[in-house]
Write an enzyme that holds these catalytic residues in place. Structure first.
Site, PDB file in Angstrom:
ATOM      1  N   ASP A  91      -7.298   9.052   0.593  1.00 50.96           N
ATOM      2  CA  ASP A  91      -7.941   8.043   1.437  1.00 50.96           C
ATOM      3  C   ASP A  91      -7.713   8.289   2.924  1.00 50.96           C
ATOM      4  O   ASP A  91      -8.299   7.608   3.758  1.00 50.96           O
ATOM      5  CB  ASP A  91      -7.434   6.643   1.071  1.00 50.96           C
ATOM      6  CG  ASP A  91      -8.218   6.024  -0.072  1.00 50.96           C
ATOM      7  OD1 ASP A  91      -9.218   6.627  -0.498  1.00 50.96           O
ATOM      8  OD2 ASP A  91      -7.840   4.941  -0.537  1.00 50.96           O
ATOM      9  N   GLY A 131     -13.700  -1.295  -6.991  1.00 51.83           N
ATOM     10  CA  GLY A 131     -14.998  -0.775  -6.570  1.00 51.83           C
ATOM     11  C   GLY A 131     -15.006   0.044  -5.301  1.00 51.83           C
ATOM     12  O   GLY A 131     -16.072   0.247  -4.712  1.00 51.83           O
ATOM     13  N   GLY A 132     -13.844   0.521  -4.827  1.00 51.14           N
ATOM     14  CA  GLY A 132     -13.845   1.336  -3.617  1.00 51.14           C
ATOM     15  C   GLY A 132     -14.458   0.587  -2.457  1.00 51.14           C
ATOM     16  O   GLY A 132     -14.173  -0.588  -2.211  1.00 51.14           O
ATOM     17  N   THR A 167      -4.024  -0.381  -7.277  1.00 52.14           N
ATOM     18  CA  THR A 167      -4.806   0.777  -7.670  1.00 52.14           C
ATOM     19  C   THR A 167      -3.964   2.043  -7.731  1.00 52.14           C
ATOM     20  O   THR A 167      -2.879   2.118  -7.145  1.00 52.14           O
ATOM     21  CB  THR A 167      -5.967   1.001  -6.667  1.00 52.14           C
ATOM     22  OG1 THR A 167      -6.808   2.058  -7.123  1.00 52.14           O
ATOM     23  CG2 THR A 167      -5.442   1.326  -5.279  1.00 52.14           C
ATOM     24  N   THR A 220     -10.034   0.687  -9.524  1.00 42.94           N
ATOM     25  CA  THR A 220      -8.970  -0.198  -9.059  1.00 42.94           C
ATOM     26  C   THR A 220      -8.974  -1.358 -10.039  1.00 42.94           C
ATOM     27  O   THR A 220      -9.848  -1.443 -10.890  1.00 42.94           O
ATOM     28  CB  THR A 220      -9.289  -0.651  -7.616  1.00 42.94           C
ATOM     29  OG1 THR A 220      -9.318   0.500  -6.774  1.00 42.94           O
ATOM     30  CG2 THR A 220      -8.290  -1.627  -7.051  1.00 42.94           C
ATOM     31  N   ARG A 225       0.845  -1.191   0.000  1.00 43.80           N
ATOM     32  CA  ARG A 225       0.000   0.000   0.000  1.00 43.80           C
ATOM     33  C   ARG A 225       0.887   1.249   0.000  1.00 43.80           C
ATOM     34  O   ARG A 225       1.959   1.264   0.599  1.00 43.80           O
ATOM     35  CB  ARG A 225      -0.869  -0.023   1.253  1.00 43.80           C
ATOM     36  CG  ARG A 225      -1.850   1.135   1.427  1.00 43.80           C
ATOM     37  CD  ARG A 225      -2.925   1.105   0.395  1.00 43.80           C
ATOM     38  NE  ARG A 225      -4.099   1.903   0.807  1.00 43.80           N
ATOM     39  CZ  ARG A 225      -4.909   2.509  -0.043  1.00 43.80           C
ATOM     40  NH1 ARG A 225      -4.692   2.432  -1.347  1.00 43.80           N
ATOM     41  NH2 ARG A 225      -5.960   3.182   0.388  1.00 43.80           N
TER      42      ARG A 225
END
Length: 550
Positions: free
Chosen positions: A401, A451-452, A377, A359, A79
């Site tokens: 985010d 899709g968040g 993503t 994503t 991440r």
């Protein structure tokens, strides 16, 4: 054998399912040439960085879950991370308001990328073929070009109209002669990206995080007011970590642990739903959807209240949230004939933050049954839309985010709770949910989706469709989906996912309904141990997706 639609593609020796057919073909070729699932995943990821720039990337980040046929299970967290200069009020003006959407647009929105470090670490620990061979297909696609598709047209036309000089490198990378839109079918080449990939090919991780590429990134940031430095890049490390583990009706569930919220939430929901006879209720009946909604409501409330980067939130109650005992407590609060109200007393504690739905996910199984589920993503579609001068790749805007205004939470979705406030070197919370389902120590299903915030619920429904409703992987992925995320207290339905009669019954229970377009774009592989076959399905919601096996 290739596939698209409700009929899954069978294969005996290996399968790759991704959102772009060229990425799937690259991965399949690596498998056929003797590579394992991790090799194919690395090659596919780099190929998608070329062919699927809306989400495939080297300038973003993500998660990889691995289940070997020998029973070994692990995951890799790559991440994005906040730079060293980041701080909790970096997006605020003198009045304490977000300045110029700076947490989503511009160089301050860019987190330190993790993709290259994650793919490098996974390959070093589990790969089989030489690293250089895995980069070569992506380099050739960037140098020789490939047909532009309709999926890029909107982005290209918007970029063509962009006048800010900060986007000049993006125009050079994506527009013909830096000014004209490539028409669908026209060959698009990316020479600067090819050069960047060659540095990664030659030097591995250091080809991105040190040397010329790192200097190009740092120089771009300094020029345009960003924070990322060469020190930030050199210090970035991916993390190998244990995935979240749960069980459901005799199956093992392995999914990503924090800073992904996906694994905790999906195991919590499956634990709740295990106490109901979902098969008897019937797929997408009003009662079935009611029970799903109530499980979603409770898991998303816990997600918002408790989850964040574990390095900054060491006391997250993960063991309790994923326990059968806690699920039993939650299940007992569900009225079978009446919707709950999302607990307003928790409202000021937390809210789910906005996450882009752009994503991409892909799944890989090799001939031995080793399985990879990988989601990565750039955040928004095409991320920040910023391309580093001379490097040819898009940068993420994942800093959006984080919670941008400490202490401020509003009904419109702004969240200011401590677990996800900006801090140096902190990972932002994610909903990405790469998942592997196993039986008797062997993987049987690899699944994930973009899709968040809807990702977790999309993966949940594919798993339920497979286990409870006996659907093949194509049917399980194509079936209509719903999404509830605690707040706002309403349920979204894909168009035509529910009959008018069922909708009326569902609303009579007290649920509010609204309709949306497609939810997610799942890419899955089912391993049929009895037949000795792999079945792959690429979601038809993906414009260029395909399952490719041999």
């Amino acid at each position: 054998m290739a596939q698209s639609g409700r009929i899954p593609a069978p294969a005996k020796n290996g399968m790759v399912v991704s959102s772009h057919y060229l990425g799937s073909e690259v991965g399949q070729a690596i498998l056929e040439d003797g590579g394992n699932a991790v090799d194919a995943a690395v090659a596919t990821a780099f190929a998608l960085a070329v062919t699927l720039p809306s989400a495939g990337n080297i300038g973003g980040g993500g998660f990889l879950v691995y289940h070997g046929n020998d029973g070994a299970v692990t995951s890799f967290n790559f991440r994005e991370r906040a730079p060293l200069a980041a701080h909790s009020e970096m997006y605020l003006d003198e009045n304490g308001e977000i300045k110029n959407n700076s947490n989503h647009a511009g160089p301050l929105a860019v987190g330190v990328p993790g993709t290259v470090a994650g793919l490098w670490m996974a390959h070093q620990k589990l790969g089989k073929k030489p690293w250089k061979e895995l980069l070569q297909p992506a380099i050739e696609l960037a140098e020789k070009g490939f047909p532009s598709t309709w999926a890029m047209q909107r982005f290209l036309k918007g970029l063509q109209e962009e006048e800010d000089p900060m986007y000049a490198a993006a125009k050079t990378a994506f527009l013909k002669n830096g000014k004209d839109v490539y028409t669908p079918g026209e060959t698009w080449k990316q020479p600067d990206l090819a050069k960047t990939l060659k540095r990664i090919q030659k030097e591995g991780r250091d080809g991105f995080y040190k040397g010329k590429t790192a200097r190009l990134i740092a120089d771009f940031m300094e020029k345009h007011g960003g924070m990322i430095t060469e020190t930030d890049l050199a210090a970035y490390e991916a993390v190998e970590q244990a995935p979240i583990h749960g069980t459901y009706r005799g199956y093992d569930i392995y999914a990503m642990a924090p800073p992904s919220s996906g694994g905790v939430a999906i195991v919590e929901m499956l634990n709740i739903l295990e106490g109901f006879n979902l098969q008897e209720m019937g797929h997408n009946s009003a009662l079935y959807l009611h029970v799903l909604t109530e499980a979603m409501r409770r898991a998303y409330a816990d997600r918002a209240e408790h989850l964040g980067d574990p390095a900054f939130n060491p006391d997250m109650p993960i063991e309790r949230l994923t326990s059968k005992e806690y699920a039993k407590e939650l299940r007992e609060t569900i009225d079978l004939f009446r919707a709950s109200e999302s607990d307003s007393s928790r409202f000021n504690k937390a809210l789910a933050m906005y996450e882009s739905e752009e994503t991409t996910h892909f799944s890989v199984v090799d001939g031995e049954g080793n399985t990879v589920s990988l989601t990565y993503t750039l955040e928004y579609s095409y991320g920040s839309r910023l391309v580093v001068d001379g490097a040819g790749f898009l940068l993420n805007n994942e800093m959006g985010d984080f919670n941008p205004i400490p202490g401020r939470t509003t009904r419109r979705g702004l969240i200011g709770t401590p677990p996800n406030i900006v801090a140096p070197r902190k990972n932002m919370l994610s909903s990405m949910t790469p998942t592997i389902v196993a039986k008797d120590g062997k993987p049987v299903l690899a699944i994930g989706s973009p899709g968040g915030r809807t990702i977790i619920n999309t993966v949940l429904q594919v798993v339920l469709n497979t286990i409870d409703h006996g659907m093949n992987i194509g049917q399980a992925i194509e079936a209509g989906r719903i999404h509830h995320q605690w707040l706002p207290d309403r349920t979204s339905f894909e168009q035509f996912a529910i009959s008018p009669d069922s909708q009326k019954l569902y609303e009579m229970m007290g649920h509010e309904v609204y309709f949306r377009g497609g939810q997610g774009s799942a890419m899955g592989i089912y391993i049929d141990r009895e037949e000795g076959l792999l079945y792959g399905a690429a979601d038809s919601r993906a414009f260029d997706g395909k399952a490719v096996g041999y």
